[in-house]
Design a protein around this motif. Structure first.
Motif, PDB file in Angstrom:
ATOM      1  N   CYS A 252       0.735  -1.131  -0.066  1.00 34.16           N
ATOM      2  CA  CYS A 252       0.025  -0.032   0.064  1.00 34.16           C
ATOM      3  C   CYS A 252       0.849   1.062   0.019  1.00 34.16           C
ATOM      4  CB  CYS A 252      -1.087   0.082   1.314  1.00 34.16           C
ATOM      5  SG  CYS A 252      -1.970  -1.231   1.421  1.00 34.16           S
ATOM      6  N   THR A 253       2.015   1.034   0.025  1.00 35.15           N
ATOM      7  CA  THR A 253       2.986   2.205   0.203  1.00 35.15           C
ATOM      8  C   THR A 253       4.170   2.374  -0.978  1.00 35.15           C
ATOM      9  OG1 THR A 253       4.377   1.006   1.637  1.00 35.15           O
ATOM     10  CG2 THR A 253       2.500   2.347   2.627  1.00 35.15           C
ATOM     11  N   PHE A 254       3.925   1.818  -2.174  1.00 40.82           N
ATOM     12  CA  PHE A 254       4.844   1.824  -3.089  1.00 40.82           C
ATOM     13  C   PHE A 254       6.329   1.478  -2.730  1.00 40.82           C
ATOM     14  CE2 PHE A 254       1.443   4.545  -4.467  1.00 40.82           C
ATOM     15  CZ  PHE A 254       1.600   4.179  -5.979  1.00 40.82           C
ATOM     16  N   ASN A 255       6.293   0.524  -1.652  1.00 41.80           N
ATOM     17  CA  ASN A 255       7.482  -0.216  -1.367  1.00 41.80           C
ATOM     18  C   ASN A 255       8.581   0.794  -0.429  1.00 41.80           C
ATOM     19  OD1 ASN A 255       7.124  -2.799  -1.817  1.00 41.80           O
ATOM     20  ND2 ASN A 255       8.046  -2.410  -4.129  1.00 41.80           N
ATOM     21  N   VAL A 256       7.814   1.839   0.073  1.00 38.74           N
ATOM     22  CA  VAL A 256       8.651   2.512   0.780  1.00 38.74           C
ATOM     23  C   VAL A 256       9.153   2.156   2.058  1.00 38.74           C
ATOM     24  CG1 VAL A 256       7.033   3.674   2.670  1.00 38.74           C
ATOM     25  CG2 VAL A 256       8.914   5.211   1.718  1.00 38.74           C
ATOM     26  N   GLY A 257       8.849   1.096   2.586  1.00 42.19           N
ATOM     27  CA  GLY A 257       9.622   0.310   3.729  1.00 42.19           C
ATOM     28  C   GLY A 257      11.176  -0.132   3.168  1.00 42.19           C
ATOM     29  N   TYR A 258      11.298  -0.477   1.836  1.00 40.87           N
ATOM     30  CA  TYR A 258      12.571  -0.798   1.509  1.00 40.87           C
ATOM     31  C   TYR A 258      13.385   0.504   1.691  1.00 40.87           C
ATOM     32  CZ  TYR A 258      10.877  -5.460   0.019  1.00 40.87           C
ATOM     33  OH  TYR A 258      10.227  -6.593  -0.160  1.00 40.87           O
ATOM     34  N   HIS A 259      13.571   1.085   2.938  1.00 40.77           N
ATOM     35  CA  HIS A 259      14.104   2.466   2.884  1.00 40.77           C
ATOM     36  C   HIS A 259      15.649   2.621   2.883  1.00 40.77           C
ATOM     37  CE1 HIS A 259      12.508   6.534   3.255  1.00 40.77           C
ATOM     38  NE2 HIS A 259      13.591   6.752   3.953  1.00 40.77           N
ATOM     39  N   VAL A 260      16.415   1.382   3.299  1.00 39.61           N
ATOM     40  CA  VAL A 260      17.712   1.220   3.446  1.00 39.61           C
ATOM     41  C   VAL A 260      18.093   1.445   1.853  1.00 39.61           C
ATOM     42  CG1 VAL A 260      19.897   0.231   3.819  1.00 39.61           C
ATOM     43  CG2 VAL A 260      18.272   0.370   5.586  1.00 39.61           C
ATOM     44  N   GLU A 261      17.487   0.384   1.313  1.00 42.31           N
ATOM     45  CA  GLU A 261      17.457   0.177  -0.203  1.00 42.31           C
ATOM     46  C   GLU A 261      17.404   1.509  -1.000  1.00 42.31           C
ATOM     47  OE1 GLU A 261      16.412  -3.783   1.498  1.00 42.31           O
ATOM     48  OE2 GLU A 261      15.873  -1.790   1.736  1.00 42.31           O
TER      49      GLU A 261
END
Length: 362
Positions: A252-261
């Motif tokens: 639901c967040t355009f993969n913003v969780g992959y923040h280190v990456e």
């Protein structure tokens, strides 16, 4: 529950942010990572579908009960509007049309901005560049809380209140930390957004406008979508500056969780960040990571070691700059040249000088 946080200052560090060195190491070991750079061709269609869906919801809810309006705003509109803020985040890195078309990306960001009901797209881009370039640097990175926030919101109830007030702190913090002159694109963003809001109010009524606005505000506060505000850079582990979240909420967040990456490679579209992690697992699997948004928010509120002070900070490398980039100016100037305004101005100047010279001779 009412115990104060254990920190009384930010975590000051003399080291540079780790993302540039890790980026160099990954490119050296996995040169094929460059194939992930560029445009997400699906982004424009996904975002446009979400904008149109929110307009459809405004039509559906124009005569609904107020309780339904608020429930829909929290469980439906809020999730979509928060996703739109993160689409704007992705678009700010030119992932919709590429780096060769910055103006297309800025206008598409304004299109994505419409359901949010508040003009944020251009201002976000302006400050987000500094966040990446000067991560944690005092007076330059406006993602870091102010001294007032850190000193006041120190107990669990106050931290819960602080989470609820996140949209207001994110809106007004730049005006305190790093003042910048409004640009032509920001003014245009505001004009387009206000015109859209007035259109919603005229065609669908106040309830539909409240549905959009309340959804934006509530989803940036006490809402699972807002967990990424805490998960990204708050020091759940003191020797780590940026953290990734690997869970279902990334859908639901355009993969913003992959923040280190993302900080390692800002110009890889959110859609392809999982491919980056899969390509270079030896650089990411050993880092502290999150898997639950609710656990993130709960630990932040309940753990005395966590709070607004739990951020790494650095001394600034450069001075602040008040004036920004006026993107429309060169296009306006080119148009005025094309229609002959400058030729007319030059002709008028020559005539004026000729008249003045004749008066002097007489």
């Amino acid at each position: 529950m009412g115990h104060s946080v254990s920190r009384d200052d930010f975590i000051w560090t003399l080291t540079e942010q780790p993302h540039m060195s890790r980026r160099e190491a990954i490119v050296k070991k996995y040169p094929e990572v460059k194939q992930l750079f560029g445009v997400d061709p699906s982004l424009k269609y996904v975002v446009s579908s979400m904008v149109l869906f929110q307009i459809f919801m405004c039509w559906m809810l124009q005569d609904a009960d107020w309780i339904l309006i608020l429930l829909e705003a929290y469980f439906c509109g809020g999730i979509i509007n928060h996703a739109m803020t993160l689409a704007i985040h992705d678009i700010s890195h030119n992932t919709a049309f590429g780096n060769k078309h910055p103006l297309k990306n800025r206008f598409f960001g304004m299109w994505a901005n419409l359901p949010i009901a508040v003009p944020i797209s251009i201002s976000f881009k302006k400050y987000h560049v500094e966040h990446h370039r000067y991560l944690g640097e005092d007076g330059l990175d406006t993602d870091v809380p102010t001294a007032f926030e850190a000193k006041f919101f120190t107990t669990s109830p106050k931290k819960l209140l602080w989470l609820a007030l996140q949209p207001f702190f994110y809106a007004f913090r730049p005006l305190i930390i790093y003042k910048k002159a409004p640009t032509d694109m920001e003014i245009l963003n505001a004009v387009i957004q206000i015109s859209f809001d007035l259109g919603i109010l005229y065609f669908f009524g106040l309830k539909s406008l409240i549905y959009l606005f309340f959804g934006t505000i509530i989803s940036m506060g006490l809402h699972p979508s807002a967990g990424h505000f805490i998960s990204e850079h708050y020091a759940f582990k003191e020797d780590q500056e940026t953290f990734s979240y690997y869970g279902l909420w990334n859908l639901c967040t355009f993969n913003v969780g992959y923040h280190v990456e993302h900080h390692d490679f800002p110009y890889i579209p959110g859609r392809d960040l999982p491919k980056l992690k899969a390509l270079a697992p030896d650089f990411y699997d050993n880092l502290h990571q999150h898997t639950s948004m609710m656990d993130i928010l709960t630990e932040f509120v309940m753990n005395p070691a966590m709070g607004p002070y739990a951020r790494l900070k650095r001394k600034p490398r450069v001075d602040q700059e008040f004036y920004g980039n006026y993107q429309l100016f060169e296009y306006v100037e080119g148009f005025l040249h094309h229609i002959g305004v400058y030729r007319l101005q030059k002709f008028a100047g020559n005539v004026f000088d000729l008249n003045n010279n004749e008066k002097k001779l007489n």
